[in-house]
Design an enzyme around this catalytic site. Structure first.
Site, PDB file in Angstrom:
ATOM      1  N   GLU A 167       0.825  -1.381   0.068  1.00 37.46           N
ATOM      2  CA  GLU A 167       0.014   0.153   0.058  1.00 37.46           C
ATOM      3  C   GLU A 167       0.869   1.374  -0.123  1.00 37.46           C
ATOM      4  OE1 GLU A 167      -2.866   2.794   3.282  1.00 37.46           O
ATOM      5  OE2 GLU A 167      -1.981   0.490   3.749  1.00 37.46           O
ATOM      6  N   ASP A 227      -7.053   1.048   0.482  1.00 41.23           N
ATOM      7  CA  ASP A 227      -5.795   0.250   0.792  1.00 41.23           C
ATOM      8  C   ASP A 227      -5.711  -0.717   0.116  1.00 41.23           C
ATOM      9  OD1 ASP A 227      -5.782   1.779   3.310  1.00 41.23           O
ATOM     10  OD2 ASP A 227      -6.372   0.985   4.359  1.00 41.23           O
ATOM     11  N   ASP A 235       0.715   3.871  -3.363  1.00 44.38           N
ATOM     12  CA  ASP A 235       0.604   5.173  -3.127  1.00 44.38           C
ATOM     13  C   ASP A 235       1.393   6.216  -3.589  1.00 44.38           C
ATOM     14  OD1 ASP A 235      -1.368   7.005  -1.498  1.00 44.38           O
ATOM     15  OD2 ASP A 235       0.991   7.746  -0.500  1.00 44.38           O
ATOM     16  N   GLU A 267      -4.104   0.471  -3.437  1.00 47.53           N
ATOM     17  CA  GLU A 267      -3.006   0.907  -3.645  1.00 47.53           C
ATOM     18  C   GLU A 267      -2.201  -0.093  -3.339  1.00 47.53           C
ATOM     19  OE1 GLU A 267      -3.487   5.944  -1.648  1.00 47.53           O
ATOM     20  OE2 GLU A 267      -2.661   4.149   0.071  1.00 47.53           O
TER      21      GLU A 267
END
Length: 247
Positions: free
Chosen positions: A62, A135, A66, A138
């Site tokens: 994650e 989450d 991101d 990502e």
């Protein structure tokens, strides 16, 4: 271990012809390292017989996803709006990559049906929880990046998060007065506006802040509210209005 196996058995039954087939259909790419995607769909709450449970969850992917998402979207906006400054580009990027946008894409891809959760979290609606979905998306982007590289990650992000978005219309929605003021002064070639708390009134539990906005050393706006953020937005809106009238 029994709970872990039963959940995977349920996933395999849902997928039918194997884990790669459905995931490849969902993601629109060929999977090389299936383990990356298994990790990307493993919530930290999921019970495993390992001491490094958090390392085996989606949290590290994650983190990576991101960063990749932000980079790809930033590059796209940079090229799509060659005449726009940071004050315009930053809030638009935020709208494209915020948790609401990520959760919406994850929901469209039905990632919630594939994520592995603890029974307790699942009973509380974890599969439809916007934070969990965001989450997972990502983490999936992070997995794609490690598995297939930046080109594949870009393709996925463009297809699912950019292609169908009217960027100009999105930029006009719920604009932050501070961002608009920043864009305005940058277009003029001026230094960034500054904000100063000029007064704090009332008891600690009911504080009222008065904030002034300064552009080129001159006060152009004042705002008063129960939070600094709201007071700054009010001051920025007033300053922008005054600057436009003087232009």
């Amino acid at each position: 271990m029994g709970r872990f196996s039963s959940l995977w058995d349920r996933l395999w039954k849902r997928i039918g012809s194997g884990p790669r087939s459905e995931l490849e259909t969902i993601l629109g790419l060929q999977i090389r390292q299936l383990s990356l995607y298994e990790q990307a769909l493993r919530h930290p709450s999921f019970e495993q017989p390992h001491k490094d449970n958090l390392l085996r969850s989606y949290e590290r992917l994650e983190f990576l996803g991101d960063a990749v998402l932000g980079c790809v979207v930033a590059e796209h906006l940079y090229r799509a709006f060659p005449g726009k400054m940071e004050g315009f580009l930053t809030p638009l990027r935020s709208k494209l990559v915020d948790r609401k946008a990520c959760a919406r894409v994850a929901r469209a891809l039905d990632l919630g049906a594939l994520v592995h959760l603890s029974p307790a979290l699942e009973s509380r609606g974890g599969r439809t929880n916007p934070s969990v979905l965001a989450d997972c998306l990502e983490a999936i982007i992070g997995a794609i990046y490690l598995d297939r590289g930046m080109t594949a990650a870009k393709f996925f992000i463009h297809k699912h998060m950019i292609a169908d978005v009217d960027l100009r219309r999105l930029a006009e929605l719920e604009d932050n007065p501070k961002s608009l003021l920043l864009e305005y002064v940058q277009a003029k070639g001026w230094k960034h506006p500054t904000y100063k708390v000029v007064a704090k009134d009332g008891p600690p539990h009911d504080r009222i802040f008065t904030i002034a906005t300064y552009v080129r050393g001159h006060q152009y706006g004042r705002g008063q509210a129960g939070s600094k953020k709201k007071a700054e937005q009010m001051a920025a809106r007033q300053a922008l209005s005054r600057l436009r009238r003087e232009a």
